[in-house]
Design a protein around this motif. Sequence first.
Motif, PDB file in Angstrom:
ATOM      1  N   ILE A  12       0.865  -1.186   0.000  1.00 13.14           N
ATOM      2  CA  ILE A  12       0.000   0.000   0.000  1.00 13.14           C
ATOM      3  C   ILE A  12       0.899   1.233   0.000  1.00 13.14           C
ATOM      4  CG2 ILE A  12      -1.803   1.260   1.232  1.00 13.14           C
ATOM      5  CD1 ILE A  12      -2.596  -1.391   2.551  1.00 13.14           C
ATOM      6  N   ARG A  13       0.559   2.200  -0.825  1.00 14.66           N
ATOM      7  CA  ARG A  13       1.369   3.418  -0.910  1.00 14.66           C
ATOM      8  C   ARG A  13       0.470   4.639  -1.075  1.00 14.66           C
ATOM      9  NH1 ARG A  13       1.846   0.810  -5.803  1.00 14.66           N
ATOM     10  NH2 ARG A  13       1.202   1.979  -7.663  1.00 14.66           N
ATOM     11  N   ILE A  14       1.053   5.804  -0.794  1.00 16.07           N
ATOM     12  CA  ILE A  14       0.365   7.086  -0.969  1.00 16.07           C
ATOM     13  C   ILE A  14       1.261   7.983  -1.808  1.00 16.07           C
ATOM     14  CG2 ILE A  14       1.300   8.073   1.167  1.00 16.07           C
ATOM     15  CD1 ILE A  14      -2.249   8.760   0.119  1.00 16.07           C
ATOM     16  N   GLU A  15       0.659   8.723  -2.737  1.00 19.33           N
ATOM     17  CA  GLU A  15       1.411   9.634  -3.598  1.00 19.33           C
ATOM     18  C   GLU A  15       0.803  11.026  -3.523  1.00 19.33           C
ATOM     19  OE1 GLU A  15       2.558   7.462  -7.580  1.00 19.33           O
ATOM     20  OE2 GLU A  15       0.653   6.668  -6.815  1.00 19.33           O
ATOM     21  N   LEU A  16       1.651  12.030  -3.569  1.00 19.73           N
ATOM     22  CA  LEU A  16       1.215  13.420  -3.691  1.00 19.73           C
ATOM     23  C   LEU A  16       1.621  13.890  -5.079  1.00 19.73           C
ATOM     24  CD1 LEU A  16       1.561  16.279  -1.100  1.00 19.73           C
ATOM     25  CD2 LEU A  16       1.958  16.678  -3.521  1.00 19.73           C
ATOM     26  N   ILE A  17       0.645  14.353  -5.844  1.00 21.18           N
ATOM     27  CA  ILE A  17       0.890  14.681  -7.248  1.00 21.18           C
ATOM     28  C   ILE A  17       0.401  16.092  -7.546  1.00 21.18           C
ATOM     29  CG2 ILE A  17       0.317  14.070  -9.640  1.00 21.18           C
ATOM     30  CD1 ILE A  17      -0.032  11.170  -8.618  1.00 21.18           C
ATOM     31  N   GLY A  18       1.228  16.859  -8.240  1.00 17.57           N
ATOM     32  CA  GLY A  18       0.828  18.151  -8.785  1.00 17.57           C
ATOM     33  C   GLY A  18       0.774  18.016 -10.298  1.00 17.57           C
ATOM     34  N   PHE A  32       4.085  18.033 -12.517  1.00 16.38           N
ATOM     35  CA  PHE A  32       5.257  18.840 -12.187  1.00 16.38           C
ATOM     36  C   PHE A  32       5.818  18.485 -10.811  1.00 16.38           C
ATOM     37  CE2 PHE A  32       1.524  21.241 -10.875  1.00 16.38           C
ATOM     38  CZ  PHE A  32       1.835  21.624  -9.587  1.00 16.38           C
ATOM     39  N   ILE A  33       5.088  17.659 -10.066  1.00 16.74           N
ATOM     40  CA  ILE A  33       5.607  17.153  -8.803  1.00 16.74           C
ATOM     41  C   ILE A  33       4.996  15.781  -8.548  1.00 16.74           C
ATOM     42  CG2 ILE A  33       3.802  18.263  -7.417  1.00 16.74           C
ATOM     43  CD1 ILE A  33       5.873  18.646  -5.212  1.00 16.74           C
ATOM     44  N   SER A  34       5.804  14.852  -8.030  1.00 15.18           N
ATOM     45  CA  SER A  34       5.317  13.514  -7.707  1.00 15.18           C
ATOM     46  C   SER A  34       6.150  12.963  -6.552  1.00 15.18           C
ATOM     47  CB  SER A  34       5.420  12.590  -8.932  1.00 15.18           C
ATOM     48  OG  SER A  34       4.935  11.298  -8.623  1.00 15.18           O
ATOM     49  N   LEU A  35       5.511  12.837  -5.386  1.00 15.71           N
ATOM     50  CA  LEU A  35       6.166  12.316  -4.188  1.00 15.71           C
ATOM     51  C   LEU A  35       5.452  11.043  -3.751  1.00 15.71           C
ATOM     52  CD1 LEU A  35       6.518  15.691  -2.224  1.00 15.71           C
ATOM     53  CD2 LEU A  35       8.228  14.592  -3.683  1.00 15.71           C
ATOM     54  N   ARG A  36       6.208  10.121  -3.173  1.00 13.60           N
ATOM     55  CA  ARG A  36       5.640   8.803  -2.862  1.00 13.60           C
ATOM     56  C   ARG A  36       6.104   8.329  -1.487  1.00 13.60           C
ATOM     57  NH1 ARG A  36       5.862   3.604  -6.969  1.00 13.60           N
ATOM     58  NH2 ARG A  36       5.773   1.929  -5.426  1.00 13.60           N
ATOM     59  N   ARG A  37       5.187   7.699  -0.750  1.00 12.78           N
ATOM     60  CA  ARG A  37       5.500   7.094   0.539  1.00 12.78           C
ATOM     61  C   ARG A  37       4.907   5.684   0.569  1.00 12.78           C
ATOM     62  NH1 ARG A  37       8.168  10.901   0.403  1.00 12.78           N
ATOM     63  NH2 ARG A  37       8.353  12.664   1.844  1.00 12.78           N
ATOM     64  N   GLU A  38       5.728   4.711   0.970  1.00 16.35           N
ATOM     65  CA  GLU A  38       5.240   3.343   1.147  1.00 16.35           C
ATOM     66  C   GLU A  38       4.599   3.239   2.530  1.00 16.35           C
ATOM     67  OE1 GLU A  38       5.224   1.203  -1.233  1.00 16.35           O
ATOM     68  OE2 GLU A  38       6.448   2.395  -2.624  1.00 16.35           O
ATOM     69  N   LYS A  52      -0.348   6.591   9.125  1.00 14.11           N
ATOM     70  CA  LYS A  52       0.120   7.969   9.205  1.00 14.11           C
ATOM     71  C   LYS A  52       1.157   8.214   8.110  1.00 14.11           C
ATOM     72  CE  LYS A  52      -0.605   8.610  14.179  1.00 14.11           C
ATOM     73  NZ  LYS A  52       0.032   8.982  15.469  1.00 14.11           N
ATOM     74  N   PHE A  53       1.130   9.418   7.542  1.00 11.75           N
ATOM     75  CA  PHE A  53       2.119   9.761   6.522  1.00 11.75           C
ATOM     76  C   PHE A  53       2.331  11.269   6.527  1.00 11.75           C
ATOM     77  CE2 PHE A  53      -1.955  10.192   4.426  1.00 11.75           C
ATOM     78  CZ  PHE A  53      -1.818  11.346   3.683  1.00 11.75           C
ATOM     79  N   SER A  54       3.416  11.702   5.944  1.00 11.74           N
ATOM     80  CA  SER A  54       3.688  13.135   5.802  1.00 11.74           C
ATOM     81  C   SER A  54       4.590  13.348   4.598  1.00 11.74           C
ATOM     82  CB  SER A  54       4.348  13.704   7.068  1.00 11.74           C
ATOM     83  OG  SER A  54       5.624  13.114   7.271  1.00 11.74           O
ATOM     84  N   PHE A  55       4.457  14.531   3.996  1.00 13.85           N
ATOM     85  CA  PHE A  55       5.333  14.955   2.900  1.00 13.85           C
ATOM     86  C   PHE A  55       6.009  16.243   3.356  1.00 13.85           C
ATOM     87  CE2 PHE A  55       2.153  12.326   0.785  1.00 13.85           C
ATOM     88  CZ  PHE A  55       2.940  11.529  -0.037  1.00 13.85           C
ATOM     89  N   ASN A  56       7.052  16.084   4.157  1.00 18.43           N
ATOM     90  CA  ASN A  56       7.691  17.243   4.779  1.00 18.43           C
ATOM     91  C   ASN A  56       8.387  18.156   3.776  1.00 18.43           C
ATOM     92  OD1 ASN A  56       6.913  16.363   7.351  1.00 18.43           O
ATOM     93  ND2 ASN A  56       8.702  15.025   7.517  1.00 18.43           N
TER      94      ASN A  56
END
Length: 244
Positions: A12-18, A32-38, A52-56
């Motif tokens: 399972i993963r979470i991504e932050l995408i612009g 223009f932005i792509s961040l990923r957390r497992e 819980k997750f964060s994109f610091n």
Amino acid sequence: MNKNKTIDHLGIRIELIGRIEILNDQQQSSDFISLRRELDAQGILTEDKSYKFSFNKFEKQYESYYGRTVKLSYYLRATLDRNYGQVKKEIEFGVLIINRDEVNQLQSPLKLVLGMDDYLYLICVYLKSRYDLKDVVKGKVKFCLVKINIKQMELAVIRQEQIGQGATQKTHNETLVKYEMMDGCPRKGDVIPIRIFLSGINMSPSFQNVSGKFSVKYILNLILFDENDRKYFKQQEITVYRKK
């Protein structure tokens, strides 16, 4: 989850995408932005579980924008991988950016001249060149020479979206609001005040060459009509920013 059901998964993963979407040409759209957390390794879910997750290091480069031909958006995408496919859920969120650099910039007036041979000459002055979204456009129009029958004067606020660059650039203009500033023919020496409240207009900040994809400009368009419905106009770009 259903208490009598289990879910086997491969992770399972979470991504932050612009993402920038060119609405009439998806081939030009891109992230223009792509961040990923497992969030979880391969395993079995037997009950509801929170992660819980964060994109610091999430750098908010641009403000969210929803236009006629282009959209700039941010969203979170949760993905659960399974042997036979994926389960995805997306949630969009907005980003607003306060431009403190613009707040501290020195202001200068804008002076425009509209003339036509020996028949018409006027001077239009806007007191500022940069405005926050809650600002008021103030200025005046002075008629120095009038030898044609002007029947009306309007001032319009135009949003201009520019897609691409160079020879292939496409432009879309949208008149957001239009005000009648004068009804009837002016005389030499007449001065017409300008006062427009931007807070009542659906505007965003200006965008300049975002990732080489698009720009958004705002233009004040002064238009005069003569008795034969001929138009005489003068346009001026202004910068719009978010103050708070």
